[in-house]
Scaffold this motif. Sequence first.
Motif, mmCIF file in Angstrom:
data_model
loop_
_atom_site.group_PDB
_atom_site.id
_atom_site.type_symbol
_atom_site.label_atom_id
_atom_site.label_comp_id
_atom_site.label_asym_id
_atom_site.label_seq_id
_atom_site.Cartn_x
_atom_site.Cartn_y
_atom_site.Cartn_z
ATOM 1 N N GLY A 92 0.825 -1.209 0.000
ATOM 2 C CA GLY A 92 0.000 0.000 0.000
ATOM 3 C C GLY A 92 0.858 1.257 0.000
ATOM 4 N N ALA A 93 0.180 2.400 -0.205
ATOM 5 C CA ALA A 93 0.894 3.673 -0.287
ATOM 6 C C ALA A 93 1.451 4.099 1.081
ATOM 7 N N GLN A 94 0.755 3.754 2.154
ATOM 8 C CA GLN A 94 1.241 4.156 3.478
ATOM 9 C C GLN A 94 2.594 3.516 3.767
ATOM 10 N N HIS A 95 2.740 2.269 3.369
ATOM 11 C CA HIS A 95 4.019 1.589 3.535
ATOM 12 C C HIS A 95 5.096 2.302 2.718
ATOM 13 N N ALA A 96 4.718 2.727 1.507
ATOM 14 C CA ALA A 96 5.673 3.445 0.653
ATOM 15 C C ALA A 96 6.116 4.751 1.336
ATOM 16 N N ILE A 97 5.161 5.456 1.931
ATOM 17 C CA ILE A 97 5.483 6.716 2.621
ATOM 18 C C ILE A 97 6.479 6.433 3.756
ATOM 19 N N GLY A 98 6.153 5.431 4.578
ATOM 20 C CA GLY A 98 7.018 5.100 5.720
ATOM 21 C C GLY A 98 8.423 4.725 5.263
ATOM 22 N N LEU A 99 8.491 3.913 4.219
ATOM 23 C CA LEU A 99 9.792 3.446 3.721
ATOM 24 C C LEU A 99 10.627 4.622 3.200
ATOM 25 N N LEU A 100 9.987 5.510 2.449
ATOM 26 C CA LEU A 100 10.714 6.667 1.902
ATOM 27 C C LEU A 100 11.152 7.617 3.007
ATOM 28 N N PHE A 101 10.287 7.824 4.008
ATOM 29 C CA PHE A 101 10.652 8.736 5.086
ATOM 30 C C PHE A 101 11.780 8.143 5.936
ATOM 31 N N ARG A 102 11.705 6.835 6.192
ATOM 32 C CA ARG A 102 12.731 6.213 7.045
ATOM 33 C C ARG A 102 14.085 6.196 6.361
ATOM 34 N N THR A 103 14.074 5.940 5.038
ATOM 35 C CA THR A 103 15.360 5.828 4.345
ATOM 36 C C THR A 103 15.858 7.183 3.829
ATOM 37 N N VAL A 148 11.515 12.855 -9.959
ATOM 38 C CA VAL A 148 10.621 12.956 -8.799
ATOM 39 C C VAL A 148 10.175 11.543 -8.429
ATOM 40 N N VAL A 149 10.162 11.251 -7.126
ATOM 41 C CA VAL A 149 9.711 9.923 -6.670
ATOM 42 C C VAL A 149 8.188 9.909 -6.642
ATOM 43 N N HIS A 150 7.585 8.894 -7.253
ATOM 44 C CA HIS A 150 6.123 8.780 -7.291
ATOM 45 C C HIS A 150 5.667 7.625 -6.407
ATOM 46 N N ILE A 151 4.588 7.889 -5.667
ATOM 47 C CA ILE A 151 3.937 6.816 -4.895
ATOM 48 C C ILE A 151 2.586 6.549 -5.542
ATOM 49 N N GLY A 152 2.228 5.271 -5.666
ATOM 50 C CA GLY A 152 0.907 4.930 -6.195
ATOM 51 C C GLY A 152 0.287 3.813 -5.379
ATOM 52 N N SER A 153 -0.994 3.552 -5.627
ATOM 53 C CA SER A 153 -1.709 2.520 -4.854
ATOM 54 C C SER A 153 -2.982 2.139 -5.606
ATOM 55 N N VAL A 154 -3.462 0.927 -5.352
ATOM 56 C CA VAL A 154 -4.767 0.563 -5.915
ATOM 57 C C VAL A 154 -5.879 0.736 -4.879
ATOM 58 N N ALA A 155 -5.526 1.321 -3.705
ATOM 59 C CA ALA A 155 -6.496 1.380 -2.592
ATOM 60 C C ALA A 155 -7.765 2.128 -2.966
ATOM 61 N N LYS A 156 -7.652 3.189 -3.771
ATOM 62 C CA LYS A 156 -8.841 3.992 -4.083
ATOM 63 C C LYS A 156 -9.383 3.689 -5.482
ATOM 64 N N THR A 157 -8.687 2.848 -6.233
ATOM 65 C CA THR A 157 -9.195 2.511 -7.561
ATOM 66 C C THR A 157 -9.820 1.114 -7.535
ATOM 67 N N LEU A 158 -9.007 0.098 -7.170
ATOM 68 C CA LEU A 158 -9.548 -1.270 -7.131
ATOM 69 C C LEU A 158 -10.167 -1.565 -5.765
ATOM 70 N N TRP A 159 -9.321 -1.550 -4.733
ATOM 71 C CA TRP A 159 -9.810 -1.871 -3.381
ATOM 72 C C TRP A 159 -8.664 -1.732 -2.375
ATOM 73 N N GLY A 160 -8.956 -1.096 -1.242
ATOM 74 C CA GLY A 160 -7.951 -0.947 -0.187
ATOM 75 C C GLY A 160 -7.556 -2.282 0.431
ATOM 76 N N GLY A 161 -8.468 -3.241 0.365
ATOM 77 C CA GLY A 161 -8.200 -4.543 0.983
ATOM 78 C C GLY A 161 -7.098 -5.330 0.305
ATOM 79 N N LEU A 162 -6.678 -4.890 -0.868
ATOM 80 C CA LEU A 162 -5.592 -5.611 -1.532
ATOM 81 C C LEU A 162 -4.217 -5.235 -0.963
ATOM 82 N N ARG A 163 -4.117 -4.101 -0.305
ATOM 83 C CA ARG A 163 -2.853 -3.639 0.271
ATOM 84 C C ARG A 163 -1.694 -3.696 -0.735
ATOM 85 N N ILE A 164 -1.925 -3.167 -1.902
ATOM 86 C CA ILE A 164 -0.850 -3.096 -2.904
ATOM 87 C C ILE A 164 -0.647 -1.644 -3.329
ATOM 88 N N GLY A 165 0.597 -1.204 -3.189
ATOM 89 C CA GLY A 165 0.995 0.112 -3.679
ATOM 90 C C GLY A 165 2.357 -0.028 -4.323
#
Length: 469
Positions: free
Chosen positions: A167-178, A296-313
């Motif tokens: 998901g995108a939240q994981h991407a945010i955390g990973l980018l901020f931590r690193t 520019v680093v881009h973050i994406g996710s399917v949470a708002k297009t397909l379904w948040g339950g897939l947890r894929i970003g």
Amino acid sequence: MTSTSSRSLAVLLDGWRDGDSSAYRALAARIRLLAVDGRIASGSRLPAERELALALGVSRTTVTAAYADLRSSDHLRSVRGSGSVLELPLPPTGGTTAVPVLDLTRAVLPRAPQVLPAAVRAAVALGDRGGSGYDLLGDDGLRRLVAERYTARGLPTGPHQVLITLGAQHAIGLLFRTGTTPGDRVLVESPSYPHALDAVRAVGARPVTVPVRAATATDPGGWDPEALETAFARARPALGYLMPSFHNPTGAVMPQAQRRAVVELARRFGTRLVVDETTAELAIDVPAPAPFPDDVVHIGSVAKTLWGGLRIGWIRADTQTVRHLTRHRSPWELGTPVLDQLTVAEALPGIDAVLADRREQLRTGRDTLLGLLADDLPEWGRPLVAGGFCAWVNLGAEVSSAVVVAAARRGLQLTAGPRFGVDGAFERFLRVPFGYAPGVLEAAVPILVEAWAEARRSGPDLVVPADVI
Ligand SMILES: Cc1ncc(COP(=O)(O)O)c(C=O)c1O
């Protein structure tokens, strides 16, 4: 254990007295809200009763009764030697609650119908797969499809530039931590996506804010160019996190010329620019904006297009950054599940049809919500929302938390404005998501009307927003 001082709690509690309930109940309700929407972290120690009573100018009995009320709802625990510790109770398992709950805090969209057949096809495809079933970089086929989508949107991309995340939240955390070290400055919008603000705090960075306004009939809204320039030049942030395409929560879209200017500023001041495109394809009235340039680093996710339950970003970046992020994932988690990835890979080739459905669904939700609000709450501001999934409504008075508490008592849960700001700003605003069926919004608005009336009885004076004409 973190502690909340009586002074900072008093600031967060500003305007806590509401019209109808007794003082201790109003105080308990407001502290509960601060816990639920994350403005005070679960596990924080609250000030001693006497100190808080002094800071709020109320009797100690009021605070004692409020703390007792919080204990009885499992929001407060007495810990020997540590005083009173705030915590979130476990969600109920089974059973029925007294008041049916309309939960508009999560701003989720229903699962797209295309997901289920894609999941069935993915389950069949899984039959041919061996291996561990999870990986740090992502499934090759899915990375190729994500890369092709960027290319089709105007940013040529290879699969080696894509990392699949949880998901995108994981991407945010990973980018901020690193991408930051404690004490670094991180440029964020104000208001911003609350969990991104949490991530800034979690890595010990210092937020530098740039204001963003929702568009209205009298104001084009958006990002103030001077504030952007000043923030980059003065703070020289290590990282900049922006949502330029249907910003959450304002729905603002950054114009092309300003995008170029921001990229230039980031290059000039050595800031790693991260754009969160989780909402970028939720276009209603205007075309979905193209991606940013290659650096520019881009973050994406399917949470708002397909379904948040897939947890894929995913993260789209240069190859070196993708490698670096992959190497640094494992201290926190060990990879993305293959079945979810295969499901998304099955669904992505048909994404244009999904987006066309989303557009109609969001248009209906937006028009229903804004129509109801204009009829039933004419004093509230009227944002113009061209895309995204929520309306950022100017209430005209600093009562957002009071409205949210009063609505929760009637079975409607929302997130108060200050959750979207740094340091408790936005008590005058409420985010109302509209990605729900019209029936849900039709049930929610009458509750808002009652909650508003209750909050207004003892709240500050109303200043009618300029766009109410
Ligand atoms: C702007 C933005 N970024 C990230 C997220 C989190 O997305 P995900 O569910 O993919 O983690 C959200 C969810 O609402 C969002 O609005």
